[in-house]
Design a protein around this motif. Structure first.
Motif, PDB file in Angstrom:
ATOM      1  N   THR A  64      -5.096  12.635  -1.855  1.00 39.80           N
ATOM      2  CA  THR A  64      -4.144  11.625  -1.402  1.00 39.80           C
ATOM      3  C   THR A  64      -4.899  10.347  -1.048  1.00 39.80           C
ATOM      4  O   THR A  64      -5.919  10.407  -0.345  1.00 39.80           O
ATOM      5  CB  THR A  64      -3.358  12.116  -0.182  1.00 39.80           C
ATOM      6  N   GLU A  65      -4.406   9.234  -1.543  1.00 38.44           N
ATOM      7  CA  GLU A  65      -5.072   7.960  -1.243  1.00 38.44           C
ATOM      8  C   GLU A  65      -4.047   6.840  -1.138  1.00 38.44           C
ATOM      9  O   GLU A  65      -2.903   6.968  -1.599  1.00 38.44           O
ATOM     10  CB  GLU A  65      -6.093   7.613  -2.335  1.00 38.44           C
ATOM     11  N   GLN A  66      -4.453   5.757  -0.510  1.00 40.68           N
ATOM     12  CA  GLN A  66      -3.632   4.561  -0.407  1.00 40.68           C
ATOM     13  C   GLN A  66      -3.941   3.657  -1.600  1.00 40.68           C
ATOM     14  O   GLN A  66      -5.105   3.374  -1.893  1.00 40.68           O
ATOM     15  CB  GLN A  66      -3.936   3.817   0.897  1.00 40.68           C
ATOM     16  N   ARG A  67      -2.905   3.227  -2.275  1.00 43.89           N
ATOM     17  CA  ARG A  67      -3.099   2.403  -3.474  1.00 43.89           C
ATOM     18  C   ARG A  67      -2.151   1.200  -3.415  1.00 43.89           C
ATOM     19  O   ARG A  67      -0.966   1.345  -3.126  1.00 43.89           O
ATOM     20  CB  ARG A  67      -2.819   3.233  -4.722  1.00 43.89           C
TER      21      ARG A  67
ATOM     22  N   LEU B  78       0.854  -1.183   0.000  1.00 41.88           N
ATOM     23  CA  LEU B  78       0.000   0.000   0.000  1.00 41.88           C
ATOM     24  C   LEU B  78       0.889   1.231   0.000  1.00 41.88           C
ATOM     25  O   LEU B  78       1.682   1.440   0.926  1.00 41.88           O
ATOM     26  CB  LEU B  78      -0.903   0.008   1.225  1.00 41.88           C
ATOM     27  N   LYS B  79       0.770   2.033  -1.049  1.00 39.29           N
ATOM     28  CA  LYS B  79       1.594   3.228  -1.150  1.00 39.29           C
ATOM     29  C   LYS B  79       0.720   4.468  -1.140  1.00 39.29           C
ATOM     30  O   LYS B  79      -0.394   4.477  -1.684  1.00 39.29           O
ATOM     31  CB  LYS B  79       2.435   3.192  -2.431  1.00 39.29           C
ATOM     32  N   THR B  80       1.230   5.513  -0.532  1.00 41.32           N
ATOM     33  CA  THR B  80       0.513   6.779  -0.491  1.00 41.32           C
ATOM     34  C   THR B  80       0.768   7.533  -1.795  1.00 41.32           C
ATOM     35  O   THR B  80       1.918   7.819  -2.151  1.00 41.32           O
ATOM     36  CB  THR B  80       0.983   7.634   0.703  1.00 41.32           C
ATOM     37  N   VAL B  81      -0.322   7.830  -2.499  1.00 40.58           N
ATOM     38  CA  VAL B  81      -0.212   8.489  -3.799  1.00 40.58           C
ATOM     39  C   VAL B  81      -0.981   9.806  -3.756  1.00 40.58           C
ATOM     40  O   VAL B  81      -2.146   9.843  -3.342  1.00 40.58           O
ATOM     41  CB  VAL B  81      -0.767   7.595  -4.928  1.00 40.58           C
TER      42      VAL B  81
END
Length: 624
Positions: A224-227, A204-207
């Motif tokens: 900003t979201e977790q992807r 899970l990366k913060t984009v």
């Protein structure tokens, strides 16, 4: 609380503090273990259609709690497995699985020593493992804070597989353990060490992205979201069929892996099967690294085993003279040491090195024959390495490397091989001739080469310090001696007889000039080998004038090396008549002429004036 089996505290302390030299290796070890667990379940799936095939490894970072989690959906472990594999140091479940299924699976399993798991304690105060084994209903939890021991208890876990939670150590002045909670750091480590694990490694990366369509265009909006993103490539380029890989893909791979902004000059895609089996991707860079010819440069190929990076630069895979080659080698047959960091020096590594050397030699010969321009560019950048390879070890490799050599040609005005030189030699030419100097331009102006050029002889220009040493080591090529052009026998029998007589008749004059130079030269002779120049310097013996310059330029060379110098005076130049006249009328002035002619000869050879004051005074008195 249970104690680790074997001499637990002492052994585990050794595992944590001594086996692994680099703390970040733990991520490679845990991912490799997860990959092995998936391999085992994948093998079972061949006969059990109920097993799901969406295999993957998932990494999660929790900065607030200081926890790093690595999760897989592999075969999992029951209570007995946890006891045997984690509670017993150096007991490998992977090795046991390989023994039980020998010959039944083609998948290569990575972990065979049973110590990789313990690398986690290099960065973690506490390690918690949740695992549910394939075919069982009950899940179990393994907890340990290191040498104090461990506990195994029942727990809740819905899916088959293993989850490892690492409670990272607090930062110290010397160690920043919190860096392993950085998404960027974890992504980089996965890319570096586990990019070619065959299953997707997800995190899970913060984009943060810009949102178009906002009311105020001067103040853009962002979200900003977790992807969940896949961090690894999975399939190495070298594992694909050659027909599936384009030149553009090879170029991009090279630039990405070796941080070069230029495309490689040449690439080699190789799959070797036989006594030793391995895949290799080799590249010749377009430009030599800035430190290539310095002691700081470290040669070597990236070495992988089953897609896992073992060594960033394995020096033993390349001889020094091919040290400019970059690339990767992937071999599943390697005998690795316990930490998977250093290779044991065994016959497998030597076999790969020997095979690579033959492969590189074959490819260079092919390149020389099919694309001379590209080979010449390579040689301009890295030819010095090959020359040193010829000279090193008293010429141990000269026969293998001599055909790769190239030198600048006086007639072609470009680099030519010795084979090419030989094919264009004049019928009456007795040897392969060369001349040495600081640059091609200066060599072209040397007095010694004029007569040879008039005869149409091709001369090789030696401008690298090692060139003459290479010539001395080779001595000949295909039966033709390699000689300095100053030693060329260019005179006819009539001319030889004439100059021999001239030297006899003028012996007293020549002896006087020799004495005037006070040991600066060992001999003074009249010569017919010169054309427009009045004088030149030659050397006799094993040390040439160029060798003298090279050897005296070396650091820590205490005693100066001196070549035996011969002053040649052009018998047909008007200066000779002047010298004869002065010998009969004014010997003091003749001494000054001798000084001027000697220093001029030194300058023509690229040597400095020995006594500037004496030289200037002599010139001043002569021209008055």
């Amino acid at each position: 609380m249970k104690n680790f089996k074997t001499e637990s505290k002492r052994v585990l302390d050794l595992m944590i503090n001594s086996i692994y030299t680099n703390k970040e290796i733990f991520i490679r070890e845990l991912i490799s273990n997860a990959s092995d667990a998936i391999d085992k379940l994948k093998f079972i799936s061949l006969t059990d259609g109920a097993v799901k095939s969406d295999f993957c490894i998932k990494i999660t970072v929790d900065k607030e709690k200081g926890v790093l989690t690595i999760e897989d959906n592999g075969i999992g472990m029951n209570e007995k497995d946890l006891e045997n594999n984690l509670g017993t140091i150096a007991k490998s479940g992977t090795l046991q699985f390989k023994k039980e299924n020998e010959g039944k699976t083609e998948d290569e399993l990575i972990g065979q020593f049973g110590v990789g798991f313990y690398s986690a304690f290099m960065v973690a105060d506490k390690v918690t493992v949740y695992s549910k084994a394939y075919g069982e209903e009950t899940a179990y939890k393994f907890e340990s804070s290191g040498v104090e021991g461990y506990e195994i208890t029942q727990t809740e876990k819905e899916s088959v597989g293993t989850t490892i939670e690492l409670k990272l150590k607090a930062d110290t002045e010397d160690e920043k353990y919190s860096e392993f909670l950085s998404e960027h750091k974890i992504s980089a480590l996965v890319k570096q060490y586990s990019d070619y694990i065959r299953y997707p490694i997800k995190m899970l990366k913060t984009v943060t992205e810009r949102v178009d369509g906002g009311e105020d265009k001067d103040k853009p909006e962002y979200k900003t979201e977790q992807r969940l993103e896949t961090l690894n490539s999975m399939v190495p380029l070298w594992k694909k069929q050659k027909s599936e890989v384009s030149k553009e893909q090879l170029n991009e791979f090279y630039k990405d892996q070796f941080h070069d902004y230029l495309d490689p000059l040449y690439s080699v895609y190789s799959k070797i099967e036989g006594t030793i089996t391995y895949d290799a991707l080799l590249f010749i860079p377009s430009k030599a690294p800035f430190d290539y010819y310095s002691k700081d440069f470290k040669k070597g190929l990236k070495l992988y085993s089953n897609g896992v990076l073992i060594m960033e630069k394995c020096e033993n895979l390349l001889p020094d003279y091919f040290g400019f080659i970059r690339g990767v080698v992937d071999c599943s047959d390697l005998n690795l040491n316990i930490s998977r960091e250093i290779l044991q020096q065994d016959r497998q590594l030597k076999a790969i090195a020997n095979s690579l050397e033959k492969k590189i030699s074959t490819e260079l010969k092919k390149l020389m024959e099919t694309d001379k321009d590209t080979y010449s560019k390579m040689f301009e950048e890295f030819g010095l390495s090959i020359k040193f390879g010829v000279y090193a070890g008293f010429g141990y490799k000269k026969d293998q490397l001599k055909d790769f050599l190239m030198f600048y040609s006086s007639t072609e005005e470009k680099l030519v091989s010795l084979k090419e030189y030989l094919s264009k030699m004049k019928e009456d030419q007795q040897a392969i001739y060369y001349a040495s100097g600081e640059s091609y331009e200066k060599i072209a102006q040397l007095p010694q080469i004029e007569k040879a050029k008039d005869k149409g002889y091709e001369i090789l220009f030696f401008k690298d310090g090692v060139d003459e040493f290479v010539a001395k080591i080779l001595t000949e090529y295909e039966g033709k001696k390699i000689l300095p052009v100053a030693e060329a026998d260019l005179s006819t029998k009539t001319e030889k007889d004439k100059i021999q007589e001239e030297n006899k008749e003028n012996k007293e004059l020549l002896d006087f000039i020799l004495q005037s130079l006070k040991g600066k030269v060992s001999e003074v002779v009249l010569s017919l080998n010169l054309k427009t120049y009045p004088v030149c310097l030659k050397s006799k013996g094993e040390i040439s004038l160029e060798m003298e310059k090279v050897l005296n330029s070396l650091p820590n060379n205490g005693e100066k090396v001196t070549a035996q110098k011969v002053l040649e005076i052009n018998a047909e130049h008007k200066i000779t008549a002047k010298l004869k006249e002065l010998f009969n009328t004014d010997k003091d002035t003749l001494s000054k002429y001798a000084t001027v002619l000697y220093e001029q000869a030194r300058l023509l050879e690229g040597l400095s004036v020995e006594n500037v004051t004496e030289y200037c005074l002599a010139v001043g008195e002569i021209i008055v």
